[in-house]
Design a protein around this motif. Sequence first.
Motif, short mmCIF file in Angstrom:
data_model
loop_
_atom_site.label_atom_id
_atom_site.label_comp_id
_atom_site.label_asym_id
_atom_site.label_seq_id
_atom_site.Cartn_x
_atom_site.Cartn_y
_atom_site.Cartn_z
N LEU A 7 22.59 29.58 42.28
CA LEU A 7 23.37 30.42 42.71
C LEU A 7 22.61 31.53 42.57
CD1 LEU A 7 26.14 31.28 43.85
CD2 LEU A 7 26.85 31.42 41.46
N ILE A 8 22.26 32.52 43.61
CA ILE A 8 21.54 33.77 43.48
C ILE A 8 22.35 34.92 43.82
CG2 ILE A 8 19.21 32.85 43.47
CD1 ILE A 8 18.99 33.55 46.51
N ALA A 9 23.31 34.58 44.66
CA ALA A 9 24.56 35.60 44.84
C ALA A 9 25.76 34.99 45.15
CB ALA A 9 23.97 36.60 46.18
N LEU A 10 26.69 35.81 44.78
CA LEU A 10 28.25 35.39 44.89
C LEU A 10 29.05 36.43 45.28
CD1 LEU A 10 30.63 33.56 44.29
CD2 LEU A 10 30.69 34.14 42.04
N ARG A 11 29.78 36.41 46.31
CA ARG A 11 30.74 37.57 46.82
C ARG A 11 32.01 37.12 46.79
NH1 ARG A 11 33.71 39.52 50.21
NH2 ARG A 11 33.22 37.84 51.88
N LEU A 12 33.01 37.86 46.19
CA LEU A 12 34.17 37.35 46.14
C LEU A 12 35.18 38.52 46.76
CD1 LEU A 12 34.96 35.85 42.72
CD2 LEU A 12 34.46 34.47 44.84
N ASP A 13 35.90 38.32 47.82
CA ASP A 13 36.72 39.32 48.51
C ASP A 13 37.74 39.84 47.35
OD1 ASP A 13 39.15 40.24 50.10
OD2 ASP A 13 37.64 40.50 51.45
N ASP A 14 38.25 40.94 47.37
CA ASP A 14 39.46 41.30 46.36
C ASP A 14 40.67 40.49 46.52
OD1 ASP A 14 37.82 42.99 45.24
OD2 ASP A 14 38.41 44.83 46.25
N ARG A 15 40.89 39.97 47.72
CA ARG A 15 42.05 39.23 48.05
C ARG A 15 42.27 37.64 47.25
NH1 ARG A 15 41.81 39.23 54.30
NH2 ARG A 15 39.66 39.32 53.84
N VAL A 16 41.13 37.59 46.73
CA VAL A 16 41.05 36.11 45.83
C VAL A 16 41.86 36.40 44.45
CG1 VAL A 16 39.02 34.98 46.84
CG2 VAL A 16 38.94 36.42 44.70
N THR A 17 41.89 37.60 44.18
CA THR A 17 42.55 37.83 42.75
C THR A 17 43.96 37.56 42.79
OG1 THR A 17 43.20 40.21 43.44
CG2 THR A 17 41.07 39.89 42.33
N GLY A 18 44.63 37.23 44.01
CA GLY A 18 46.09 36.70 44.12
C GLY A 18 45.99 35.32 44.09
N TRP A 19 45.00 34.42 43.99
CA TRP A 19 44.64 33.07 43.76
C TRP A 19 44.97 32.61 42.46
CZ3 TRP A 19 40.06 31.80 47.30
CH2 TRP A 19 40.21 32.15 48.59
N PRO A 20 45.52 31.48 42.00
CA PRO A 20 45.19 30.91 40.88
C PRO A 20 44.00 30.46 40.50
CG PRO A 20 46.76 29.80 42.27
CD PRO A 20 46.23 30.66 43.18
N ALA A 21 43.55 30.79 39.12
CA ALA A 21 42.32 30.67 38.71
C ALA A 21 41.52 29.16 39.16
CB ALA A 21 42.27 30.72 37.19
N ALA A 22 42.40 28.09 39.14
CA ALA A 22 42.04 26.80 39.65
C ALA A 22 41.37 26.60 40.86
CB ALA A 22 43.09 25.71 39.38
N ARG A 23 42.18 27.37 41.86
CA ARG A 23 41.84 27.57 43.18
C ARG A 23 40.76 28.32 43.45
NH1 ARG A 23 44.50 30.22 48.52
NH2 ARG A 23 42.82 29.52 49.91
N ILE A 24 40.27 29.30 42.76
CA ILE A 24 39.17 30.12 42.77
C ILE A 24 37.94 29.35 42.37
CG2 ILE A 24 38.03 32.25 41.95
CD1 ILE A 24 40.66 33.68 41.51
N GLU A 25 37.95 28.63 41.37
CA GLU A 25 36.93 27.85 40.66
C GLU A 25 36.71 26.66 41.94
OE1 GLU A 25 38.61 26.09 37.02
OE2 GLU A 25 38.47 28.09 36.24
#
Length: 133
Positions: free
Chosen positions: A58-76
């Motif tokens: 992994l050399i780059a990861l971008r998360l949109d702010d909207r993922v903060t509403g997801w449960p941690a397990a879904r983000i993972e």
Amino acid sequence: MFGRDLDDAEAWVADWSAAVSARAEQARQLAARVADLTGAATGGHGLIEVRVDSTGALIALRLDDRVTGWPAARIEHEIMATLRRAQATLTGRVTEIVASTVGVDTETGRAVLTGYERRFPAVPGDGDGERRR
């Protein structure tokens, strides 16, 4: 008596040497182009983007702010699935590079492709509409 045989032997050695040099140059080009390779994919309905280098790291990861509403397990889950898709893109891209340098039917080509296919297999059922680059 030996003149023609010696000339033929010298020509054979010269041809063999040129072929070895050409294969070495093709292998060098393969290595350089693969080293510069990256893969990318998006996931989570476009809210996650990852980019990997030629080793699949992994050399780059971008998360949109909207993922903060997801449960941690879904983000993972979404990050890991997107990472696997980005890694899987490498195999196809390496196949193109192998074909244009050493050839897919050469020993070197088969070895490189087998390594990538084992490390980064196609993602089964990857028809979810996410982007891969």
